[in-house]
Design an enzyme around this catalytic site. Structure first.
Site, short mmCIF file in Angstrom:
data_model
loop_
_atom_site.label_atom_id
_atom_site.label_comp_id
_atom_site.label_asym_id
_atom_site.label_seq_id
_atom_site.Cartn_x
_atom_site.Cartn_y
_atom_site.Cartn_z
N GLU A 17 0.84 -1.21 0.00
CA GLU A 17 0.00 0.00 0.00
C GLU A 17 0.87 1.25 0.00
O GLU A 17 2.09 1.20 0.19
CB GLU A 17 -0.89 0.04 1.25
N ARG A 100 -7.09 0.55 13.11
CA ARG A 100 -5.73 0.86 12.69
C ARG A 100 -5.78 2.00 11.69
O ARG A 100 -6.85 2.31 11.15
CB ARG A 100 -5.04 -0.36 12.08
N ASN A 102 -4.87 3.66 8.02
CA ASN A 102 -4.80 3.02 6.71
C ASN A 102 -4.06 3.84 5.66
O ASN A 102 -2.89 3.58 5.41
CB ASN A 102 -6.19 2.67 6.21
N GLU A 121 -12.39 -5.23 9.51
CA GLU A 121 -13.21 -4.82 8.36
C GLU A 121 -14.67 -5.23 8.55
O GLU A 121 -15.36 -5.59 7.59
CB GLU A 121 -12.65 -5.39 7.05
N ASN A 147 -9.92 4.95 2.44
CA ASN A 147 -8.78 5.05 1.52
C ASN A 147 -8.71 6.45 0.96
O ASN A 147 -9.72 7.05 0.62
CB ASN A 147 -8.89 4.01 0.40
N ASP A 193 -9.87 1.27 -4.04
CA ASP A 193 -8.79 1.33 -3.04
C ASP A 193 -8.14 2.71 -3.13
O ASP A 193 -8.81 3.69 -3.40
CB ASP A 193 -7.81 0.18 -3.28
#
Length: 286
Positions: A17, A100, A102, A121, A147, A193
């Site tokens: 990522e 968390r 991202n 999730e 995202n 994403d």
């Protein structure tokens, strides 16, 4: 697009990522969230380097002093490339231990925008934050998986995703203030994403399980796609001296059973494009 995507680092990241171009060092930084690793790729030499993070690391973005500001589960950390050390700067969401951090983005004013999410999730406990001059402000809430965000070239529109809902949201943006929350686009070929912005205002959206990067006009119309040989593109970033090398991170998370037929899932890809991206901004430190 003027070429086919090429695999430049077959590192098998579980959840690659956050690619970001570091112009000062002429290198690309990115993370493996689940692998708890920070990676650096230097195109001129082909050098590859990696560091262990204290916990799951969602992003690593360059700051004005040469350090990187990293979104690690539990808080913002500064990473010193010279020593490889991580230092906690600010705890984040101590009241949401299931979350968390991202994805993140640096605005032209040097502010850091980033999102959080439920690590399982399952719950919509994710939020959108802005950190500027030492102050952390929550700007939106109730996300499944965040995202982004990223800004339009004129800075007037901020885009942010609720990935579980396959929805790209847009906000009016002025001086760090958001308004007029609305749906910009919904992806039908995979989950939206990480986003990144092209210099002409075309939004590039990584398509998790969508085999590529979707291209969207400023009006929200799907106008193209960069096809990839693996199905899980998490985010793209423009790099190189002319910002016409598009780097793409991928993942095998959720697709471990596909690795036999797609052995390069989790690799870092690059493709040459005709239209450049925007210059990467640096985080302004308090």
């Amino acid at each position: 697009m003027t070429a086919e995507p090429e695999l430049i680092w077959d590192l098998g990241a579980e959840l690659g990522e956050g690619p970001v171009w570091d112009a000062a060092r002429s290198c690309l930084w990115f993370v493996d969230i689940k692998g708890r690793r920070l990676h650096r790729y230097t195109p001129a030499t082909g050098e590859k380097a990696s560091w262990d993070a204290p916990d799951q690391i969602g992003f690593a973005l360059p700051a004005e002093d040469g350090s990187l500001m990293c979104g690690v589960r539990g808080g913002l950390h500064r990473f010193d490339p010279a020593t490889g050390g991580f230092t906690l700067i600010l705890p984040v969401e101590e009241d949401r231990p299931q979350n968390r951090l991202n994805d993140g983005f640096v605005a032209p004013d040097g502010s850091l925008w980033f999102g959080s999410m439920d690590d399982s999730e399952e719950q919509k406990t994710g939020a959108l934050y802005r950190w500027f001059e030492g102050e952390l402000v929550r700007h939106d809430d109730g996300y499944g998986v965040t995202n982004g965000p990223c800004l339009s070239p004129d800075g007037k529109t901020l885009y942010h995703h609720d990935t579980l809902a396959k929805t790209v949201l847009a906000f009016d943006h002025e001086a760090g203030v958001l308004s007029n929350r609305r749906v910009f686009a919904v992806t039908d070929d995979g989950y939206c994403d990480g986003p990144t912005m092209r210099a002409d205002g075309v939004l590039h959206v990584g398509l998790f399980n969508g085999w590529g990067v979707g291209l969207y006009s400023p009006e929200g119309e799907r106008i193209g796609k960069i096809q990839t040989p693996v199905q899980t593109v998490t985010k793209a970033a423009f790099g190189g001296a002319d910002l016409q090398d598009l780097y793409m991170t991928t993942a095998w998370l959720g697709n471990a059973d596909k690795r036999a037929e797609q052995p390069t899932l989790g690799g870092l890809y690059r493709v040459r494009v005709e239209t450049p991206g925007l210059v990467q901004n640096l985080i302004r430190l308090p």
